[in-house]
Design a protein around this motif. Structure first.
Motif, mmCIF file in Angstrom:
data_model
loop_
_atom_site.group_PDB
_atom_site.id
_atom_site.type_symbol
_atom_site.label_atom_id
_atom_site.label_comp_id
_atom_site.label_asym_id
_atom_site.label_seq_id
_atom_site.Cartn_x
_atom_site.Cartn_y
_atom_site.Cartn_z
ATOM 1 N N ARG A 3 1.029 -1.213 -0.113
ATOM 2 C CA ARG A 3 0.146 -0.055 -0.102
ATOM 3 C C ARG A 3 0.940 1.147 -0.126
ATOM 4 O O ARG A 3 0.716 2.228 -0.633
ATOM 5 C CB ARG A 3 -0.867 -0.001 1.450
ATOM 6 N N ASN A 4 1.902 1.092 0.754
ATOM 7 C CA ASN A 4 2.817 2.400 0.625
ATOM 8 C C ASN A 4 3.409 2.625 -0.490
ATOM 9 O O ASN A 4 3.714 3.727 -0.891
ATOM 10 C CB ASN A 4 3.961 2.044 1.857
ATOM 11 N N SER A 7 1.139 3.786 -2.887
ATOM 12 C CA SER A 7 0.816 5.474 -2.557
ATOM 13 C C SER A 7 1.831 6.303 -3.057
ATOM 14 O O SER A 7 1.644 7.456 -3.362
ATOM 15 C CB SER A 7 0.501 5.315 -1.098
ATOM 16 N N THR A 13 -4.598 7.003 -3.442
ATOM 17 C CA THR A 13 -5.197 7.083 -2.163
ATOM 18 C C THR A 13 -6.414 6.249 -2.203
ATOM 19 O O THR A 13 -7.361 6.276 -3.216
ATOM 20 C CB THR A 13 -5.522 8.602 -1.760
ATOM 21 N N LEU A 141 -12.966 -1.533 -0.635
ATOM 22 C CA LEU A 141 -12.009 -0.747 -0.804
ATOM 23 C C LEU A 141 -12.149 0.483 -1.883
ATOM 24 O O LEU A 141 -12.363 -0.112 -3.116
ATOM 25 C CB LEU A 141 -10.597 -1.336 -0.976
#
Length: 153
Positions: A3-4, A7, A13, A141
Motif C-alpha cells: 500500500r505504501n 501510494s 489514495t 476498498l
C-alpha cells in the motif's frame, strides 16, 4: 508495504467503506432442512458422483456456500441458516441440467446451463434450503485517486 509503495509511486489514495450489496441469503425452509447429521466423525468432503450430482459427508454450510457462489449464482451467497456442524446430503442437479435420454446438457436462453435457476429450484426440494434475494453489508476498498504516470524514486 505494498500500500505504501502504491501510494508513493502512483499517488494512490484509498479508503474503506461499508456498502449494502445484493446477495443471496441461504436460509432454512419453513418445514426445516432435509440434511442428515453424520453418525460418525467422517472427514468433511463434497465429491462428485457423476457429472451433476454431489455427495457431501460431514460438510459445514460454509463449504456448501462456497460451492454455490458465482459463477453458479449471479451474486455472493451468505449463510443465514444458523446451522452449525457438518451435514450429510446429496445434491443431484442432473434432472434439471441434462437430457434424461442423451445425458447432454440442456442449454438455457443464454446458450449455457442455467445454474442459478437450477439451484433455486433444487435446493428447497432436495435440501430444505432456499436462496433468498437480500442485501448485506460488505467492506469495500474505494480508490479516491491515482496517477496514471508512476513517480520514480
Amino acid at each position: 508495504m505494498l500500500r505504501n509503495l502504491l501510494s508513493e509511486r502512483l499517488s494512490l489514495t484509498v479508503h474503506h467503506e461499508k456498502r449494502e450489496l445484493p446477495v443471496y441469503g441461504l436460509v432454512v425452509e419453513k418445514g426445516g432442512h432435509k440434511m442428515r447429521q453424520p453418525s460418525n466423525g467422517e472427514v468433511a468432503e463434497i465429491k462428485p458422483d457423476g457429472p451433476y450430482k454431489y455427495i457431501a459427508r460431514n460438510t459445514p454450510i460454509a463449504t456448501l456456500i462456497r460451492m454455490l457462489e458465482p459463477p453458479f449464482t449471479s451474486r455472493p451467497d451468505v449463510d443465514m441458516t444458523g446451522l452449525d456442524g457438518g451435514y450429510d446430503f446429496t445434491l443431484d442437479l442432473s434432472a434439471s441440467v441434462a437430457d434424461a435420454q442423451t445425458g447432454s446438457p440442456i442449454a438455457g436462453p443464454g446458450g449455457g446451463i442455467d445454474w442459478e435457476g437450477t439451484l433455486l429450484a433444487a435446493l428447497p426440494r432436495q435440501l430444505g434450503l432456499r436462496l433468498e434475494q437480500r442485501k448485506a453489508p460488505f467492506e469495500m476498498l474505494v480508490v479516491d485517486s491515482a496517477s496514471k504516470d508512476p513517480v520514480d524514486r
